[in-house]
Design a protein around this motif. Structure first.
Motif, mmCIF file in Angstrom:
data_model
loop_
_atom_site.group_PDB
_atom_site.id
_atom_site.type_symbol
_atom_site.label_atom_id
_atom_site.label_comp_id
_atom_site.label_asym_id
_atom_site.label_seq_id
_atom_site.Cartn_x
_atom_site.Cartn_y
_atom_site.Cartn_z
ATOM 1 N N PHE A 18 0.244 7.103 0.842
ATOM 2 C CA PHE A 18 0.268 6.018 1.815
ATOM 3 C C PHE A 18 -0.475 6.328 3.109
ATOM 4 O O PHE A 18 -0.797 5.418 3.853
ATOM 5 C CB PHE A 18 1.722 5.652 2.155
ATOM 6 C CG PHE A 18 2.499 5.212 0.956
ATOM 7 C CD1 PHE A 18 2.361 3.928 0.461
ATOM 8 C CD2 PHE A 18 3.336 6.091 0.293
ATOM 9 C CE1 PHE A 18 3.067 3.519 -0.655
ATOM 10 C CE2 PHE A 18 4.051 5.693 -0.829
ATOM 11 C CZ PHE A 18 3.913 4.400 -1.306
ATOM 12 N N TRP A 55 -16.190 1.795 5.211
ATOM 13 C CA TRP A 55 -15.688 0.898 4.172
ATOM 14 C C TRP A 55 -16.811 0.741 3.157
ATOM 15 O O TRP A 55 -17.894 0.262 3.484
ATOM 16 C CB TRP A 55 -15.308 -0.448 4.784
ATOM 17 C CG TRP A 55 -14.664 -1.388 3.827
ATOM 18 C CD1 TRP A 55 -15.256 -2.416 3.175
ATOM 19 C CD2 TRP A 55 -13.307 -1.377 3.398
ATOM 20 N NE1 TRP A 55 -14.348 -3.052 2.367
ATOM 21 C CE2 TRP A 55 -13.149 -2.438 2.484
ATOM 22 C CE3 TRP A 55 -12.206 -0.575 3.678
ATOM 23 C CZ2 TRP A 55 -11.940 -2.726 1.863
ATOM 24 C CZ3 TRP A 55 -11.007 -0.861 3.060
ATOM 25 C CH2 TRP A 55 -10.874 -1.925 2.173
ATOM 26 N N PHE A 104 -8.626 6.716 2.470
ATOM 27 C CA PHE A 104 -7.451 6.094 3.075
ATOM 28 C C PHE A 104 -6.876 5.042 2.139
ATOM 29 O O PHE A 104 -5.679 4.951 1.955
ATOM 30 C CB PHE A 104 -7.823 5.473 4.421
ATOM 31 C CG PHE A 104 -6.704 4.734 5.078
ATOM 32 C CD1 PHE A 104 -5.521 5.369 5.381
ATOM 33 C CD2 PHE A 104 -6.831 3.395 5.391
ATOM 34 C CE1 PHE A 104 -4.474 4.691 5.990
ATOM 35 C CE2 PHE A 104 -5.799 2.706 5.996
ATOM 36 C CZ PHE A 104 -4.623 3.351 6.294
ATOM 37 N N LYS A 105 -7.748 4.253 1.514
ATOM 38 C CA LYS A 105 -7.250 3.182 0.665
ATOM 39 C C LYS A 105 -8.329 2.766 -0.324
ATOM 40 O O LYS A 105 -9.509 2.789 -0.008
ATOM 41 C CB LYS A 105 -6.864 1.982 1.531
ATOM 42 C CG LYS A 105 -6.253 0.845 0.783
ATOM 43 C CD LYS A 105 -5.748 -0.204 1.735
ATOM 44 C CE LYS A 105 -4.331 -0.488 1.320
ATOM 45 N NZ LYS A 105 -3.510 -1.108 2.243
ATOM 46 N N ALA A 107 -9.054 -0.607 -2.651
ATOM 47 C CA ALA A 107 -8.634 -1.983 -2.881
ATOM 48 C C ALA A 107 -9.663 -2.646 -3.782
ATOM 49 O O ALA A 107 -10.767 -2.954 -3.346
ATOM 50 C CB ALA A 107 -8.506 -2.730 -1.557
ATOM 51 N N SER A 112 -11.860 2.736 1.414
ATOM 52 C CA SER A 112 -11.788 2.970 2.846
ATOM 53 C C SER A 112 -11.681 4.477 3.062
ATOM 54 O O SER A 112 -10.781 5.117 2.523
ATOM 55 C CB SER A 112 -10.557 2.262 3.427
ATOM 56 O OG SER A 112 -10.405 2.576 4.781
#
Length: 138
Positions: A18, A55, A104-105, A107, A112
């Protein structure tokens, strides 16, 4: 210094999915600073971090997905798309780690990535180096 308890290690491991590793490091260091009488404690805190963020998004991903679904059955098109994404994310992960970035992420088809800013104050050279590391990664 005594090692972190197994329970605390499990809690930190649970957070890995997370939070970026740069944030986990801050939390872990704060735990170590606030440890009293062998107990791991942590009071709420605010800490400002300077990060470089990138990104990354696959250009034409939606068109690719549609074409795979048109050319093959839904199941086979989906399987081929998953294979493409797995290869892409595996390679991107290697490149990001080579450049000391932190995912980080993820999607969909986008990633990211953050890097902790390595400069002091308004050090424009450090910002440039961090930015170029992100651009090399892209």
């Amino acid at each position: 210094m005594r090692e972190m308890s197994e329970d605390m290690g499990d809690q930190m491991s649970a957070l890995e999915g997370f939070l970026p590793s740069v944030v986990l490091e801050v939390i872990l260091n704060r735990f170590k600073k606030e440890r009293k009488d062998g107990e791991w404690t942590l009071k709420p805190f605010v800490e400002e971090l300077e990060l470089v963020h990138l990104w990354i998004d696959i250009s034409g991903f939606t068109i690719l997905a549609e074409k795979l679904h048109q050319k093959f059955s839904d199941a086979e098109g989906e399987e081929r798309l998953n294979q493409i994404l797995n290869e892409y994310f595996t390679k991107m992960n290697e490149i990001i780690l080579q450049h000391e970035g932190c995912i980080f992420k993820i999607a969909g088809d986008a990633v990211s990535v953050v890097w902790q800013y390595q400069g002091e104050g308004g050090d424009e050279d450090a910002v440039h180096v961090d930015f170029m590391s992100a651009m090399d990664c892209a």
